[in-house]
Design a protein around this motif. Structure first.
Motif, PDB file in Angstrom:
ATOM      1  N   PRO A 432      35.593  25.811  30.356  1.00  9.92           N
ATOM      2  CA  PRO A 432      34.808  26.692  29.480  1.00  9.92           C
ATOM      3  C   PRO A 432      34.009  27.678  30.334  1.00  9.92           C
ATOM      4  CG  PRO A 432      33.716  24.568  29.718  1.00  9.92           C
ATOM      5  CD  PRO A 432      34.984  24.479  30.527  1.00  9.92           C
ATOM      6  N   HIS A 433      33.765  28.861  29.804  1.00 12.67           N
ATOM      7  CA  HIS A 433      32.968  29.864  30.521  1.00 12.67           C
ATOM      8  C   HIS A 433      31.984  30.533  29.566  1.00 12.67           C
ATOM      9  CE1 HIS A 433      35.721  29.708  33.969  1.00 12.67           C
ATOM     10  NE2 HIS A 433      36.727  29.825  33.132  1.00 12.67           N
ATOM     11  N   PRO A 434      30.724  30.702  29.978  1.00  8.78           N
ATOM     12  CA  PRO A 434      29.800  31.547  29.213  1.00  8.78           C
ATOM     13  C   PRO A 434      29.969  32.995  29.681  1.00  8.78           C
ATOM     14  CG  PRO A 434      28.628  30.340  30.940  1.00  8.78           C
ATOM     15  CD  PRO A 434      30.084  30.034  31.124  1.00  8.78           C
ATOM     16  N   CYS A 493      31.074  35.849  34.114  1.00 10.40           N
ATOM     17  CA  CYS A 493      30.833  34.478  33.691  1.00 10.40           C
ATOM     18  C   CYS A 493      29.400  34.143  34.081  1.00 10.40           C
ATOM     19  CB  CYS A 493      31.798  33.517  34.362  1.00 10.40           C
ATOM     20  SG  CYS A 493      31.450  31.809  33.857  1.00 10.40           S
ATOM     21  N   ASN A 495      28.180  31.060  34.142  1.00  5.69           N
ATOM     22  CA  ASN A 495      28.075  29.861  34.962  1.00  5.69           C
ATOM     23  C   ASN A 495      27.774  30.433  36.350  1.00  5.69           C
ATOM     24  OD1 ASN A 495      28.940  28.004  37.013  1.00  5.69           O
ATOM     25  ND2 ASN A 495      29.956  26.808  35.410  1.00  5.69           N
ATOM     26  N   HIS A 498      30.274  30.177  39.093  1.00  6.83           N
ATOM     27  CA  HIS A 498      31.476  31.000  38.841  1.00  6.83           C
ATOM     28  C   HIS A 498      31.177  32.472  39.138  1.00  6.83           C
ATOM     29  CE1 HIS A 498      33.424  27.912  35.850  1.00  6.83           C
ATOM     30  NE2 HIS A 498      33.143  27.392  37.044  1.00  6.83           N
ATOM     31  N   MET A 503      33.490  35.715  39.681  1.00  8.12           N
ATOM     32  CA  MET A 503      33.952  35.893  38.293  1.00  8.12           C
ATOM     33  C   MET A 503      33.051  36.912  37.592  1.00  8.12           C
ATOM     34  SD  MET A 503      35.051  32.863  35.733  1.00  8.12           S
ATOM     35  CE  MET A 503      36.056  33.219  34.280  1.00  8.12           C
TER      36      MET A 503
HETATM   37 CU    CU Z   1      32.874  30.477  34.321  1.00  5.43          CU
END
Ligand code: CU
Length: 511
Positions: A432-434, A493, A495, A498, A503
């Protein structure tokens, strides 16, 4: 236009953005025409903080002071958290940022619609010992926003060690909506941490931390461990912000009462959307939710806890083991050996209801729906991937050698609405990614069916305006974005490991 974002274009866009920002406002009369309504200084520096009993915890912290204007624009926060900045819609704000951290940093005003010169892009980071000044007019509606560092690739470490704070925007109209007054608000900033010997914070320890993001085994609320609040038997407005590097929360009351949400990242829900009642709320890193909670519905002396319930379906070890019950069990066992895991049950905060006269809740009148931007025909597609400890957006990572790089599929028009589709189906680890987009408030308009884990589904809140949304492995999420201010902003992202793992990309809102 060529691949690179040229300097003169930046200046041109800034001029255009400046024009759009010139909203008239009554407070202006207090000072000369060129002066801001509010002049603040925000400093980032090493600090020793009491986050629990015992030795103080060394880290970083924001402090702030009002140089000119309303003295109540800065409110101190306890423990390991920067002061809360309280701004009013329409105010013209000047902020001097002072870096004494010992390394480069820059402040990003998360969720705020500001010109690109004020956004806090990594290329704007300044070395320790230096300072810079930004200016913007508060265009955001009343809501709960954030400020935090954004230097690449050390955002995760700086934030984890204490650099973060709340930014609250208020509007005079809130008084007439039946919302609790500021003295009956509680802000709850959630940050999971690992606390080691002598109360010192433990950051990255293993490879898993770069992959999952750094997870803690306990939750600091407003920078203190084991937070407890005494509340009157009446309605409160709770501003909950997930300021954790990587933790997803499944927030619930220990007595099983539902949560009643009135706002998400970008302000209050509209009258048409109404209060959103959920058995629990799923909150990804850097998402916010505002709750209305009637503690008067509990008996005198009642103790209620806010918890993050256990869930499965997103734990990396679990999904590597094939998910399901075996996966979950194996994940749990491996988790024990490999540090805190995503989806673990966690205590967040305690609330004790003081005895007293019950004050009946006022009827809520949420604001009318905002005028929507004209819909354009432009569409963007971004495929998310995470592999070999690196994150990718359409196959590209953030290029620290060429921080202004913008590809053709990272441009969209300002002033009209475009549909931006994110697909979390790139080659690599299913995670999952925010996802956060700078400089805009957008709407989530569609999620593909079946990808949200069963145990988190009922807590998903896609109403209102967002600046950050969660996307699960295999999922496609469509958002409608209508940038109000042109310029070079970012999509990444949130996170933080990440993000620091690349990212992140620029996105250009073209005038
Ligand atoms: Cu992420």
């Amino acid at each position: 236009m060529n691949r690179r974002w040229m300097r003169r274009d930046v200046l041109k866009t800034l001029a255009a953005g400046g024009g759009m920002l010139a909203t008239p406002f009554a407070l202006r009369t207090a000072f000369g025409a060129g002066d801001p309504d509010l002049h603040l200084r925000v400093m980032a520096a090493p600090a020793a903080m009491a986050i629990r009993s015992g030795p103080q915890t060394r880290g970083l912290r924001y402090t702030a002071e009002v140089l000119r204007g309303r003295r109540d624009a800065v409110r101190p926060a306890p423990g390991n958290l920067g002061p809360t900045l309280e701004l009013r819609r329409g105010e013209r704000v000047r902020i001097e940022v002072v870096n004494r951290t010992g390394e480069a940093t820059v402040v990003h005003w998360h969720g705020m619609i500001v010109p690109e010169s004020a956004d806090g892009h990594p290329h704007q980071a300044v070395p320790s010992g230096e300072r810079y000044t930004i200016e913007f007019t508060v265009r955001n509606p009343a809501g709960t926003y954030l400020y935090h560092p954004h230097p690449h690739p050390i955002t995760g470490r700086q934030t984890y060690h204490g650099l973060a704070g709340l930014l609250i925007v208020r509007e005079s109209g809130e008084r007439d909506m039946g919302l609790p007054a500021p003295e009956h608000e509680l802000a709850l900033v959630l940050q999971d941490r690992r606390i080691g010997e002598d109360n010192q914070l433990v950051f990255k320890q293993m490879m898993m931390d770069d992959m999952n993001g750094v997870l803690g085994d306990r939750v600091l609320v407003n920078g203190v461990d084991d937070a407890a609040f005494k509340v009157a038997p009446r309605v409160y407005r709770l501003r909950v912000a997930n300021v954790s590097n990587a933790r997803i929360y499944k927030l619930a009351w220990s007595d099983g009462r539902p949560l009643r949400a009135i706002a998400s990242d970008g302000g209050l829900f509209s009258r048409a959307e109404g209060v959103q009642e959920r058995p629990y709320v799923t909150l990804f890193p850097f998402e916010r939710v505002e709750l209305i909670e009637d503690f008067g519905a509990r008996r005198d002396g009642a103790e209620i806890a806010l918890v993050s319930q256990r869930f499965s379906g997103v734990d990396m070890m679990g999904s590597m083991m094939g998910g399901g019950m075996m996966g979950g069990m194996m994940g749990g066992m491996m988790g024990g050996m490999m540090g805190p895991s995503q989806g673990a049950e966690l205590h967040v905060a305690r609330f004790t209801v003081s005895p007293g006269v019950r004050i009946r809740p006022a009827a809520l009148a949420l604001p009318k729906e905002e005028a929507r931007a004209r819909e354009g025909r432009h569409e963007l597609h971004t495929q998310l991937a995470f592999r070999m400890m690196r994150g990718f957006l359409n196959g590209r990572s953030f290029d620290s050698q060429d921080m202004m790089a913008v590809a053709d599929d990272e441009r969209l028009p300002a002033g009209i609405a475009s549909v931006w589709t994110f697909a979390n189906d790139g080659r690599g680890m299913p995670m999952p990614h925010p996802i956060h987009i700078h400089g805009v408030r957008f709407r989530v308009i569609e999620r593909s069916a079946g990808a949200v884990p069963e145990e988190l589904r009922r807590g998903m809140l896609d109403a209102g305006y967002k600046d950050t949304f969660g996307i699960f492995p295999g999922e496609r999420v469509r958002v409608q974005v209508a940038p109000a201010v042109p310029g070079l902003f970012m999509v990444h992202c949130h996170n933080l490991e990440h993000e620091d793992g690349g990212m992140m990309r620029n996105c250009l809102f073209e005038a």
